[in-house]
Design a protein around this motif. Structure first.
Motif, PDB file in Angstrom:
ATOM      1  N   THR A   1      -4.973   5.955  -4.747  1.00 36.26           N
ATOM      2  CA  THR A   1      -5.807   5.182  -3.830  1.00 36.26           C
ATOM      3  C   THR A   1      -7.013   6.019  -3.436  1.00 36.26           C
ATOM      4  O   THR A   1      -6.870   7.173  -3.011  1.00 36.26           O
TER       5      THR A   1
ATOM      6  N   LYS B   1     -15.610   4.367  -5.253  1.00 37.96           N
ATOM      7  CA  LYS B   1     -14.251   4.009  -5.637  1.00 37.96           C
ATOM      8  C   LYS B   1     -14.137   3.779  -7.139  1.00 37.96           C
ATOM      9  O   LYS B   1     -13.220   4.288  -7.797  1.00 37.96           O
TER      10      LYS B   1
ATOM     11  N   GLU C   1       0.826  -1.211   0.000  1.00 32.04           N
ATOM     12  CA  GLU C   1       0.000   0.000   0.000  1.00 32.04           C
ATOM     13  C   GLU C   1       0.860   1.261   0.000  1.00 32.04           C
ATOM     14  O   GLU C   1       0.536   2.255  -0.674  1.00 32.04           O
TER      15      GLU C   1
ATOM     16  N   PHE D   1      -3.015   9.623  -2.782  1.00 30.43           N
ATOM     17  CA  PHE D   1      -4.346   9.147  -2.421  1.00 30.43           C
ATOM     18  C   PHE D   1      -5.354  10.287  -2.487  1.00 30.43           C
ATOM     19  O   PHE D   1      -5.015  11.468  -2.392  1.00 30.43           O
TER      20      PHE D   1
ATOM     21  N   LEU E   1       2.071   2.005  -3.438  1.00 35.73           N
ATOM     22  CA  LEU E   1       1.012   2.594  -4.253  1.00 35.73           C
ATOM     23  C   LEU E   1       0.822   4.069  -3.909  1.00 35.73           C
ATOM     24  O   LEU E   1       0.658   4.919  -4.795  1.00 35.73           O
ATOM     25  N   LEU E   2       0.852   4.387  -2.618  1.00 34.78           N
ATOM     26  CA  LEU E   2       0.695   5.776  -2.190  1.00 34.78           C
ATOM     27  C   LEU E   2       1.855   6.624  -2.706  1.00 34.78           C
ATOM     28  O   LEU E   2       1.665   7.756  -3.144  1.00 34.78           O
TER      29      LEU E   2
END
Length: 415
Positions: free
Chosen positions: A407, A391, A319, A328, A322-323
């Motif tokens: 995200t 989302k 995660e 995000f 990804l950030l």
């Protein structure tokens, strides 16, 4: 054994199956400036009854020839420092005690004072002098701050930072953020090291910063200012011929270096079935008659943040990557007592879009999301279904507009 630090040694283990030798980091220098040369006599004595397993340094197993002698570097440093008109700065590993002695000798020979800069190098200087490894006169040494009062031609700084580490002394000097020393026009900066694999970009950036400040930079590419502390192929051949191991495992090196060392071992008598190129986690089982990799245990980086401990496969690291890549986006929604969305959503983000572009982009995203939610308003949806819709809608919109996938985090507050 001889290495680039004092008191280096290999390890010999006597086992019921025979002798196991781990060379540690080593090279063959018959006349090191500090410490003893590699003890061939002791190696031959240990290997007299045979060597069951050899594990040997592979860092320069791709390089033909010999690693070279520190004596050659000492002469080069002496020449460069003697010919320099202004200040001289020498960067090396803090553990390179012999290199500190070379620079100190050159300083004394050319009427300069030596300032050691960088906490680890200062600590190693003190320890090495206490142990008798370094023989430097007190009057040769000076603090970095006191050195500012001397003429440029009477100063040498020796400091950490040869690998371009961003918080090292030399890196901070190059960017003008060091408390005591900055880089001046016509400074001579000697980087007395070669980049460790993976550090090439950092070192190149450091050199560029130094040159931009007007320094003359000397590296191993232009003068013989460094010899590495690891055996090259001819030295490895000597060790294999001397020890003649039954089994072999290369250690300390990138995969290609380990592969090169396996090939060299096979050339010098190790059977190909007895040479093992292991990777992290491989378990090698040796018996009197067999040798094989029997299992692989989890191994790799462990990440610690506060009281949290994670490995690379955990969701936290996935995660965070990804950030780091796309940032995000938080979508804030009002929710009434019946669990339905009320009012217009609000969007905030971090690490995703420049603030000058955010207002227009977020307004368009909210318009599209509001239209989708209006279409869904007549349906009886659980809140988790609403979150999934948010989302999907927002992620698709941002992907189409920005070609990035941040995200998406929906947040509800009751009204």
């Amino acid at each position: 054994v001889c290495h680039s630090i004092p008191d280096a040694m290999g390890i010999a283990l006597r086992t019921p199956l025979g002798t196991v030798i781990h060379t540690g980091d080593f090279r063959l220098d018959n006349d090191p400036t500090i410490g003893e040369p590699t003890d061939f006599g002791r190696m031959a004595e240990i290997a007299a009854d045979g060597v069951f397993l050899l594990m040997a340094d592979s860092t320069y197993a791709e390089n033909e020839g010999y690693s070279g002698s520190d004596r050659e570097v000492a002469q080069t440093l002496h020449d460069i420092i003697g010919n320099a008109e202004g200040r001289v700065l020498v960067a090396s590993f803090a553990s390179q005690i012999a290199r500190i002695q070379m620079v100190a000798d050159a300083a004394e020979a050319h009427g300069r004072r030596l300032a050691i800069v960088g906490r680890s190098m200062v600590n190693n200087l003190k320890i090495s002098r206490d142990l008798g490894h370094l023989k430097i006169k007190d009057e040769t040494l000076i603090s970095a701050r006191d050195a500012l009062g001397l003429p440029d031609h009477r100063v040498i700084y020796m400091n950490t930072g040869a690998q371009g580490e961003p918080q090292s002394a030399l890196a901070r000097m190059a960017t003008g953020t060091h408390n005591d020393v900055d880089i001046r026009e016509d400074d001579t900066v000697i980087i007395s090291a070669t980049p460790i694999p993976g550090n090439e970009t950092s070192v190149n950036n450091l050199i560029n910063n130094l040159v931009e400040q007007g320094a003359h930079v000397v590296t191993h590419n232009t003068r013989n200012v460094h010899v590495h502390g690891h055996a090259a192929r001819e030295e490895l051949r000597v060790i294999h011929n001397l020890l003649q191991p039954r089994h072999f495992v290369p250690i300390h090196g990138e995969y290609r270096m380990l592969r090169a060392h396996v090939d060299l071992a096979i050339e010098h008598g190790v059977h190909q079935d007895d040479a093992f190129l292991l990777q992290d986690g491989d378990v090698l089982r040796l018996t009197e008659d067999t040798a094989e990799v029997v299992e692989k245990i989890p191994a790799g980086h462990v990440f610690i943040h506060g009281h949290g401990v994670w490995d690379e496969r955990g969701n936290v690291i996935v995660e965070r990557r990804l950030l780091a890549r796309d940032g995000f986006v938080t979508v804030i929604l009002g929710r009434d007592s019946n669990g339905k969305v009320v009012g217009r959503p609000k969007i905030v983000s971090s690490g995703f879009v420049h603030f000058l572009e955010a207002d227009t982009l977020f307004k368009d995203a909210i318009d599209e999301l509001t239209a989708v939610l209006d279409q869904e308003s007549g349906k009886s949806l659980q809140w988790n279904e609403v979150e999934a819709t948010v989302k999907k809608t927002v992620a698709r919109f941002f992907s189409q507009r920005t070609r990035r996938r941040p995200t998406i985090i929906p947040v509800a507050f009751d009204v």
